[in-house]
Design a protein around this motif. Structure first.
Motif, PDB file in Angstrom:
ATOM      1  N   GLY A 220      14.951  11.984   6.874  1.00 43.77           N
ATOM      2  CA  GLY A 220      14.375  11.553   8.142  1.00 43.77           C
ATOM      3  C   GLY A 220      13.695  10.204   8.057  1.00 43.77           C
ATOM      4  N   ASP A 221      12.853   9.983   9.009  1.00 47.78           N
ATOM      5  CA  ASP A 221      12.123   8.737   9.169  1.00 47.78           C
ATOM      6  C   ASP A 221      11.040   8.620   8.100  1.00 47.78           C
ATOM      7  N   ILE A 222      10.963   7.493   7.438  1.00 42.07           N
ATOM      8  CA  ILE A 222      10.005   7.281   6.354  1.00 42.07           C
ATOM      9  C   ILE A 222       8.564   7.308   6.870  1.00 42.07           C
ATOM     10  N   SER A 223       8.332   6.874   8.104  1.00 41.14           N
ATOM     11  CA  SER A 223       6.964   6.872   8.626  1.00 41.14           C
ATOM     12  C   SER A 223       6.472   8.300   8.880  1.00 41.14           C
ATOM     13  N   SER A 224       7.358   9.175   9.342  1.00 36.69           N
ATOM     14  CA  SER A 224       6.938  10.564   9.540  1.00 36.69           C
ATOM     15  C   SER A 224       6.694  11.244   8.200  1.00 36.69           C
ATOM     16  N   LEU A 225       7.460  10.875   7.174  1.00 37.44           N
ATOM     17  CA  LEU A 225       7.229  11.403   5.837  1.00 37.44           C
ATOM     18  C   LEU A 225       5.878  10.926   5.309  1.00 37.44           C
ATOM     19  N   ALA A 226       5.551   9.663   5.535  1.00 34.29           N
ATOM     20  CA  ALA A 226       4.262   9.129   5.096  1.00 34.29           C
ATOM     21  C   ALA A 226       3.107   9.831   5.809  1.00 34.29           C
ATOM     22  N   LYS A 227       3.262  10.071   7.093  1.00 34.26           N
ATOM     23  CA  LYS A 227       2.217  10.776   7.847  1.00 34.26           C
ATOM     24  C   LYS A 227       2.082  12.220   7.374  1.00 34.26           C
ATOM     25  N   SER A 228       3.201  12.855   7.062  1.00 34.11           N
ATOM     26  CA  SER A 228       3.155  14.233   6.555  1.00 34.11           C
ATOM     27  C   SER A 228       2.480  14.289   5.187  1.00 34.11           C
ATOM     28  N   THR A 229       2.725  13.279   4.367  1.00 38.01           N
ATOM     29  CA  THR A 229       2.059  13.192   3.069  1.00 38.01           C
ATOM     30  C   THR A 229       0.562  13.055   3.249  1.00 38.01           C
ATOM     31  N   SER A 230       0.157  12.278   4.239  1.00 41.84           N
ATOM     32  CA  SER A 230      -1.271  12.140   4.528  1.00 41.84           C
ATOM     33  C   SER A 230      -1.869  13.478   4.949  1.00 41.84           C
ATOM     34  N   VAL A 231      -1.134  14.227   5.748  1.00 42.87           N
ATOM     35  CA  VAL A 231      -1.604  15.559   6.168  1.00 42.87           C
ATOM     36  C   VAL A 231      -1.775  16.452   4.947  1.00 42.87           C
ATOM     37  N   LEU A 232      -0.802  16.426   4.025  1.00 40.43           N
ATOM     38  CA  LEU A 232      -0.893  17.239   2.816  1.00 40.43           C
ATOM     39  C   LEU A 232      -2.091  16.832   1.960  1.00 40.43           C
ATOM     40  N   LEU A 233      -2.291  15.535   1.780  1.00 39.76           N
ATOM     41  CA  LEU A 233      -3.412  15.070   0.969  1.00 39.76           C
ATOM     42  C   LEU A 233      -4.753  15.416   1.601  1.00 39.76           C
TER      43      LEU A 233
ATOM     44  N   ALA B 297       0.831  -1.213   0.000  1.00 41.68           N
ATOM     45  CA  ALA B 297       0.000   0.000   0.000  1.00 41.68           C
ATOM     46  C   ALA B 297       0.864   1.261   0.000  1.00 41.68           C
ATOM     47  N   VAL B 298       1.926   1.272   0.796  1.00 41.35           N
ATOM     48  CA  VAL B 298       2.825   2.424   0.842  1.00 41.35           C
ATOM     49  C   VAL B 298       3.530   2.609  -0.501  1.00 41.35           C
ATOM     50  N   SER B 299       3.994   1.493  -1.102  1.00 41.09           N
ATOM     51  CA  SER B 299       4.675   1.564  -2.397  1.00 41.09           C
ATOM     52  C   SER B 299       3.735   2.069  -3.483  1.00 41.09           C
ATOM     53  N   ASN B 300       2.507   1.587  -3.471  1.00 40.05           N
ATOM     54  CA  ASN B 300       1.523   2.001  -4.458  1.00 40.05           C
ATOM     55  C   ASN B 300       1.205   3.493  -4.313  1.00 40.05           C
ATOM     56  N   THR B 301       1.051   3.966  -3.090  1.00 40.96           N
ATOM     57  CA  THR B 301       0.784   5.389  -2.851  1.00 40.96           C
ATOM     58  C   THR B 301       1.966   6.237  -3.277  1.00 40.96           C
ATOM     59  N   ALA B 302       3.173   5.778  -2.996  1.00 39.99           N
ATOM     60  CA  ALA B 302       4.370   6.527  -3.404  1.00 39.99           C
ATOM     61  C   ALA B 302       4.451   6.634  -4.917  1.00 39.99           C
TER      62      ALA B 302
ATOM     63  N   LEU C 132      -7.556  15.332  10.275  1.00 37.02           N
ATOM     64  CA  LEU C 132      -6.408  16.231  10.444  1.00 37.02           C
ATOM     65  C   LEU C 132      -6.209  16.656  11.893  1.00 37.02           C
ATOM     66  N   SER C 133      -7.292  16.715  12.659  1.00 41.22           N
ATOM     67  CA  SER C 133      -7.169  17.124  14.056  1.00 41.22           C
ATOM     68  C   SER C 133      -6.369  16.120  14.883  1.00 41.22           C
ATOM     69  N   LYS C 134      -6.217  14.911  14.380  1.00 42.03           N
ATOM     70  CA  LYS C 134      -5.453  13.874  15.084  1.00 42.03           C
ATOM     71  C   LYS C 134      -3.967  13.909  14.729  1.00 42.03           C
ATOM     72  N   ALA C 135      -3.578  14.751  13.780  1.00 45.14           N
ATOM     73  CA  ALA C 135      -2.171  14.822  13.361  1.00 45.14           C
ATOM     74  C   ALA C 135      -1.318  15.410  14.478  1.00 45.14           C
ATOM     75  N   GLN C 136      -0.106  14.915  14.578  1.00 45.82           N
ATOM     76  CA  GLN C 136       0.836  15.425  15.572  1.00 45.82           C
ATOM     77  C   GLN C 136       1.510  16.683  15.037  1.00 45.82           C
ATOM     78  N   SER C 137       2.049  17.469  15.940  1.00 50.24           N
ATOM     79  CA  SER C 137       2.676  18.729  15.529  1.00 50.24           C
ATOM     80  C   SER C 137       3.873  18.512  14.613  1.00 50.24           C
ATOM     81  N   SER C 138       4.609  17.410  14.805  1.00 55.61           N
ATOM     82  CA  SER C 138       5.768  17.140  13.938  1.00 55.61           C
ATOM     83  C   SER C 138       5.326  16.873  12.498  1.00 55.61           C
ATOM     84  N   GLU C 139       4.181  16.200  12.338  1.00 55.05           N
ATOM     85  CA  GLU C 139       3.653  15.940  10.999  1.00 55.05           C
ATOM     86  C   GLU C 139       3.187  17.226  10.341  1.00 55.05           C
ATOM     87  N   LEU C 140       2.536  18.080  11.116  1.00 51.88           N
ATOM     88  CA  LEU C 140       2.078  19.374  10.589  1.00 51.88           C
ATOM     89  C   LEU C 140       3.263  20.256  10.224  1.00 51.88           C
ATOM     90  N   THR C 141       4.315  20.205  11.043  1.00 46.13           N
ATOM     91  CA  THR C 141       5.515  20.995  10.764  1.00 46.13           C
ATOM     92  C   THR C 141       6.198  20.526   9.488  1.00 46.13           C
TER      93      THR C 141
END
Length: 176
Positions: A61-74, A4-9, A116-125
């Motif tokens: 950085g960490d690939i999981s934080s990048l994936a979470k940040s991508t989710s925030v952007l989407l 799923a991660v590879s397909n989304t990327a 989006l309200s569940k996102a952590q501040s690091s993901e939003l940053t």
């Protein structure tokens, strides 16, 4: 989960390069991004730009934080699209245009904002940093022009073949 991660990327990679290509064709980002490869008929410069951005993000950085940040952007994009749909449908009724009941985009926006309200501040940053890098690195420089110059920007494009466009006879003139 890895599939799923590879397909989304892959989807984001293809979409990102085509988005840059389209924005370049409309003069929103530097014109070099709309170059088409002569044999493959793909936007190869835009593909390289997106690949470079992704490589930097992956190595930073960490690939999981990048994936979470991508989710925030989407989710942010989905929220904006839903709000825009609601606003545009209220502005003007065009016969035969796409219509959807008013509650659908409102519900979509509310759901996206709830997630989006569940996102952590690091993901939003990180998401904000990605937006700032893209804006200040690509969009802002292409929108600058020297005072007193006039440029012609096409109002609409009609694709005819891969790598070729027909411009409408009407074009807007932009003065700085």
């Amino acid at each position: 989960a890895m599939f799923a991660v590879s397909n989304t990327a892959l989807l984001n990679f293809v979409m990102g390069s085509r988005l840059l290509y389209g924005m370049s064709r409309q003069g929103l980002v530097p014109g070099i991004l709309n170059k088409i490869h002569p044999t493959r008929h793909t936007p190869h410069i835009a593909i390289l730009a997106v690949w470079t951005l992704y490589a930097i993000l992956i190595l930073s950085g960490d690939i999981s934080s990048l994936a979470k940040s991508t989710s925030v952007l989407l989710l942010s994009c989905f929220t904006i699209v839903n709000v825009a749909l609601f606003v545009l449908q209220r502005k003007e009724k065009i016969p035969g245009a796409f219509e959807v009941p008013g509650f659908v985009p409102i519900l979509g926006s509310v759901i996206c904002l709830a997630i989006l309200s569940k996102a952590q501040s690091s993901e939003l940053t990180m998401a904000g940093t990605i937006v700032a890098v893209v804006f200040f690195g690509m969009i802002a420089p292409s929108s600058r022009c020297t005072s007193g110059t006039t440029t012609k920007r096409p109002q609409s494009f009609t694709p005819s073949r891969v790598g070729e466009t027909k411009r409408s006879p009407s074009a807007c003139t932009i003065s700085c």
